[in-house]
Scaffold this active site. Structure first.
Site, PDB file in Angstrom:
ATOM      1  N   ASP A  38       0.852  -1.184   0.000  1.00 22.92           N
ATOM      2  CA  ASP A  38       0.000   0.000   0.000  1.00 22.92           C
ATOM      3  C   ASP A  38       0.884   1.229   0.000  1.00 22.92           C
ATOM      4  O   ASP A  38       2.082   1.148  -0.288  1.00 22.92           O
ATOM      5  CB  ASP A  38      -0.899  -0.032   1.245  1.00 22.92           C
ATOM      6  CG  ASP A  38      -2.260   0.582   0.987  1.00 22.92           C
ATOM      7  OD1 ASP A  38      -2.316   1.804   0.753  1.00 22.92           O
ATOM      8  OD2 ASP A  38      -3.271  -0.147   1.028  1.00 22.92           O
TER       9      ASP A  38
ATOM     10  N   HIS B   9      -3.782   6.273   3.217  1.00 24.01           N
ATOM     11  CA  HIS B   9      -4.414   5.010   2.830  1.00 24.01           C
ATOM     12  C   HIS B   9      -3.740   3.817   3.510  1.00 24.01           C
ATOM     13  O   HIS B   9      -4.403   2.965   4.116  1.00 24.01           O
ATOM     14  CB  HIS B   9      -4.363   4.863   1.312  1.00 24.01           C
ATOM     15  CG  HIS B   9      -5.275   3.811   0.762  1.00 24.01           C
ATOM     16  ND1 HIS B   9      -4.903   2.491   0.643  1.00 24.01           N
ATOM     17  CD2 HIS B   9      -6.555   3.890   0.313  1.00 24.01           C
ATOM     18  CE1 HIS B   9      -5.903   1.805   0.115  1.00 24.01           C
ATOM     19  NE2 HIS B   9      -6.925   2.623  -0.089  1.00 24.01           N
TER      20      HIS B   9
ATOM     21  N   SER C 278     -11.410  -0.837  -0.249  1.00 25.84           N
ATOM     22  CA  SER C 278     -10.067  -1.013   0.303  1.00 25.84           C
ATOM     23  C   SER C 278     -10.128  -1.426   1.767  1.00 25.84           C
ATOM     24  O   SER C 278      -9.353  -2.275   2.232  1.00 25.84           O
ATOM     25  CB  SER C 278      -9.273   0.291   0.195  1.00 25.84           C
ATOM     26  OG  SER C 278      -8.822   0.518  -1.109  1.00 25.84           O
TER      27      SER C 278
END
Length: 425
Positions: free
Chosen positions: A168, A199, A348
């Site tokens: 990520d 994120h 996600s």
């Protein structure tokens, strides 16, 4: 027995120029070290005596009886080579409690045994230590707690030592909910392994944030070991970006470093290099979890690739392909860079839930194959569709999955006796 003293000395050296909080920690360490050498000696108070005058209040004043108990306590301390530290009268139970300390190199068990046989002593015991049971303040608003009964799941498994590769953007390893949770940190973008981005930090928190530390959230698998593999980067106002090369390097690193789970909370076009690496992951028994792209009918890549556990959000209104699972992915509280917490939504984060749940299962049954994990996670198939058109197919029954892996009921277990109820008129 010397280790606590050494630790205190080191703490003192490190705190020499530190703020007051460090001094408070040093004081706490000193208290805990002293408590490990202390015993409580209970001496029974004499029976209460009553005087006819109005001055008597039934207390335990500084009179001859109390002085006699103190003399007895000093005699006991001298006999058993203890130091009298403190005492507190407890008339409600007829006891005067004396705190006595042994030398640092003297074991307490023989002293307690001798005190227990002394006729002057009501009883003697160690000075036990206790700790507060702090809850994570955002736990009750986590969908995983409401719908998956996360606290009950974690009584059966916490994902202990299961290696999860989070491929990520950068993870904030100094975040209070993630400190110490990353075993490895590698950067395959620009050699800045300390980069902290939103994120990656959010995904990592959902998977393995500390549980029970009194801060923020509880991760699904708080005892899993994370590999923070930065293959994506973030630009202000834009979603995280990755490419074949950065992702390929990260997936390869995860494979050769024995990751059991690879979390890919991302989507893009099919790619031969990445497909080849995913085939290698399947051959090695590595579970790959991918986010189901709501903009693509098939969920996009890697979610649609055979062998990948594809995860959509629970509230996705479409009839999803049979291979897609549903997990919490809307209004999820999680960790954010800079020691913050916030709400996130999207597939996600649904995928991160499933990576954490997979770690719980693998900790219970380490040899489970990815294909079997996918079957264990899925609820029994059903064609039922709600009024909104939202298919229930693929919805995860986390309690049942963990219960099967543990071989026991883990939440909402039936009682051993049946009860009969009837409606009142």
């Amino acid at each position: 027995m010397r280790l606590p003293a050494i630790a205190i000395a080191l703490c003192a050296a490190l705190c020499a120029a530190a703020p007051p909080a460090c001094a408070a920690q040093q004081d706490a360490a000193t208290r805990e070290d002293a408590a490990s050498h202390r015993v409580l000696v209970m001496l029974r108070m004499p029976a209460p005596h009553f005087r006819p005058d109005s001055a008597y209040a039934g207390g335990y004043a500084e009179d001859g009886a109390r002085a006699a108990l103190r003399r007895t306590a000093r005699e006991l301390a001298a006999t058993y080579k203890l130091t009298l530290v403190d005492d507190w009268p407890m008339p409600a139970i007829g006891i005067d409690c004396f705190v006595m300390e042994a030398s640092a190199d003297a074991p307490l068990e023989p002293v307690l045994a001798l005190l227990a046989r002394d006729p002057r002593v009501a009883w003697a015991q160690p000075l036990n230590q206790y700790h507060g049971l702090e809850a994570d303040p955002l736990l009750q608003v986590q969908p995983a707690e409401r719908f998956w009964h996360l606290s009950a799941l974690q009584r059966a498994s916490t994902g202990r030592k299961v290696a999860v590769a989070v491929i990520d953007s950068g993870i904030d390893a100094d975040h209070p909910d993630l400190a110490g949770q990353l075993d490895r940190r590698e950067d395959f973008v620009d050699d800045k392994p300390d980069t902290a981005e939103a994120h990656g930090t959010a995904v990592a928190g959902i998977i393995a944030a500390h549980a029970g530390n009194g801060k923020g959230i509880a991760g699904i698998a708080p005892d899993a070991r994370l590999m923070g593999l930065r293959a994506c980067w973030e630009t202000r106002g834009q979603p995280a970006r990755c490419n074949t090369f950065t992702l390929g390097k990260a997936i390869h690193f995860a494979l050769v470093n024995d990751a059991r789970i690879i979390n890919l909370s991302l989507s893009g076009p099919p790619d031969r290099l990445l497909q080849t690496l995913l085939d290698a992951a399947a051959a090695r028994g590595v579970a790959v979890v991918g986010a189901f792209d709501p903009q693509r009918a098939d969920g996009g890549f890697p979610a649609s690739y055979p062998g990948v556990i594809a995860v959509a959000t629970d509230d996705d209104p479409r009839l999803l392909p049979a291979y897609a699972l549903r997990a919490p992915g809307t209004d999820i509280p999680t960790s954010l860079p800079g020691g913050r917490w916030g709400m996130v939504s999207g597939a996600s984060f649904a995928a991160a839930h499933v990576s954490g749940l997979t770690a719980l299962l693998l900790a219970l049954q380490p040899g489970t194959t990815p294909a079997r994990l996918r079957r264990e996670l899925a609820s029994p198939p059903t064609a039922r569709v709600s009024a909104s058109g939202n298919s229930r197919a693929g919805r995860i029954d986390a309690c049942a999955a963990v219960g099967r892996a543990a071989g026991a009921c883990v939440c909402q277990c039936p009682t051993t006796t049946a009860a009969t109820f009837e409606l009142l008129p």
